[in-house]
Design an enzyme around this catalytic site. Structure first.
Site, short mmCIF file in Angstrom:
data_model
loop_
_atom_site.label_atom_id
_atom_site.label_comp_id
_atom_site.label_asym_id
_atom_site.label_seq_id
_atom_site.Cartn_x
_atom_site.Cartn_y
_atom_site.Cartn_z
N TYR A 119 2.20 14.51 28.90
CA TYR A 119 0.97 13.72 29.09
C TYR A 119 1.19 12.47 29.93
O TYR A 119 0.45 11.50 29.81
CB TYR A 119 0.39 13.34 27.72
N HIS A 161 -4.65 23.26 24.85
CA HIS A 161 -4.34 22.70 26.17
C HIS A 161 -4.12 23.86 27.12
O HIS A 161 -3.51 24.86 26.75
CB HIS A 161 -3.06 21.86 26.12
P1 DAT Z 1 -7.96 18.46 29.17
O1 DAT Z 1 -7.20 18.69 27.89
O2 DAT Z 1 -9.30 19.10 29.14
O3 DAT Z 1 -7.15 18.79 30.41
P2 DAT Z 1 -7.41 15.66 29.78
O4 DAT Z 1 -6.18 16.12 30.47
O5 DAT Z 1 -8.34 14.78 30.55
O6 DAT Z 1 -8.27 16.88 29.22
O7 DAT Z 1 -7.01 14.85 28.45
C1 DAT Z 1 -5.95 15.28 27.62
C2 DAT Z 1 -6.41 15.21 26.19
O8 DAT Z 1 -6.65 13.85 25.81
C3 DAT Z 1 -7.73 15.93 25.93
O9 DAT Z 1 -7.54 17.30 25.68
C4 DAT Z 1 -8.28 15.19 24.75
C5 DAT Z 1 -7.81 13.76 24.97
N1 DAT Z 1 -8.81 12.95 25.66
C6 DAT Z 1 -9.18 13.04 26.97
N2 DAT Z 1 -10.10 12.13 27.30
C7 DAT Z 1 -10.33 11.42 26.17
C8 DAT Z 1 -11.18 10.31 25.85
N3 DAT Z 1 -11.98 9.75 26.77
N4 DAT Z 1 -11.16 9.84 24.57
C9 DAT Z 1 -10.35 10.39 23.64
N5 DAT Z 1 -9.52 11.41 23.88
C10 DAT Z 1 -9.49 11.94 25.12
MG MG Z 2 -5.41 17.92 31.15
#
Ligand code: DAT
Ligand code: MG
Length: 144
Positions: A49, A119
């Site tokens: 991450y 994920h």
């Molecule tokens: P994804 O898992 O759809 O690729 P991401 O990479 O933007 O989404 O974010 C990783 C994870 O973090 C996501 O599955 C859930 C959490 N997350 C993302 N945006 C968030 C937010 N604004 N508030 C809280 N948790 C969030």
């Molecule tokens: Mg992502």
């Protein structure tokens, strides 16, 4: 042919949804190349991450992903990277379309991080990077 990294997050494991989620991947026609249930190490999660470092949900996200075992999968098929993201649905389970994994099984629990069950890598570059983090070059599970 492509391979993507899929993670079944601790909420999916706690809620006994491993089978139902994997059934959707198989029913779609993709192939499970490797599967491994494990407790993710913090270093693994930090690498996974890294793009979210510094965001307000970063620490809650790492804590949530450490809160129980995850299931890591290597899944293959033509256009599987995009295809699994379609199966998963939007990040926010409240607005994820019904019929998707997040839309059918997810909801908002009012916590600091969105708990959304799965994920999936979001590009071929991410897939390559993430498969290395979770499975290593050999394709063998890297953590015991
Ligand atoms: P994804 O898992 O759809 O690729 P991401 O990479 O933007 O989404 O974010 C990783 C994870 O973090 C996501 O599955 C859930 C959490 N997350 C993302 N945006 C968030 C937010 N604004 N508030 C809280 N948790 C969030
Ligand atoms: Mg992502």
């Amino acid at each position: 042919m492509e391979t993507t990294l899929v993670l079944l997050k601790p909420d999916a494991v706690r809620r006994n949804l491993i089978g139902q989620i994997i059934a959707r991947i198989e029913a779609k026609g993709y192939v499970i190349e490797a599967i491994d249930m494990r407790s993710a190490e913090r270093l693994t999660l930090e690498a996974h991450y890294e793009e979210h470092l510094g965001k307000p949900f970063y620490e809650p996200l790492i804590e949530f992903m450490s809160s129980g075992p995850v299931v890591a999968l290597q899944v293959s098929g033509h256009r599987v990277i995009e295809g699994f993201r379609t199966l998963a649905g939007q990040t926010d389970p409240t607005v994820a379309a019904p019929g998707t994994i997040r839309g059918d099984f997810g909801r908002d629990w009012g916590r600091a991080v969105v708990e959304n069950l799965v994920h999936g890598s979001d590009s071929s570059l991410s897939a390559e990077r993430e498969l290395y983090i979770w499975f290593g070059e050999s394709g063998e599970p890297r953590e015991a």
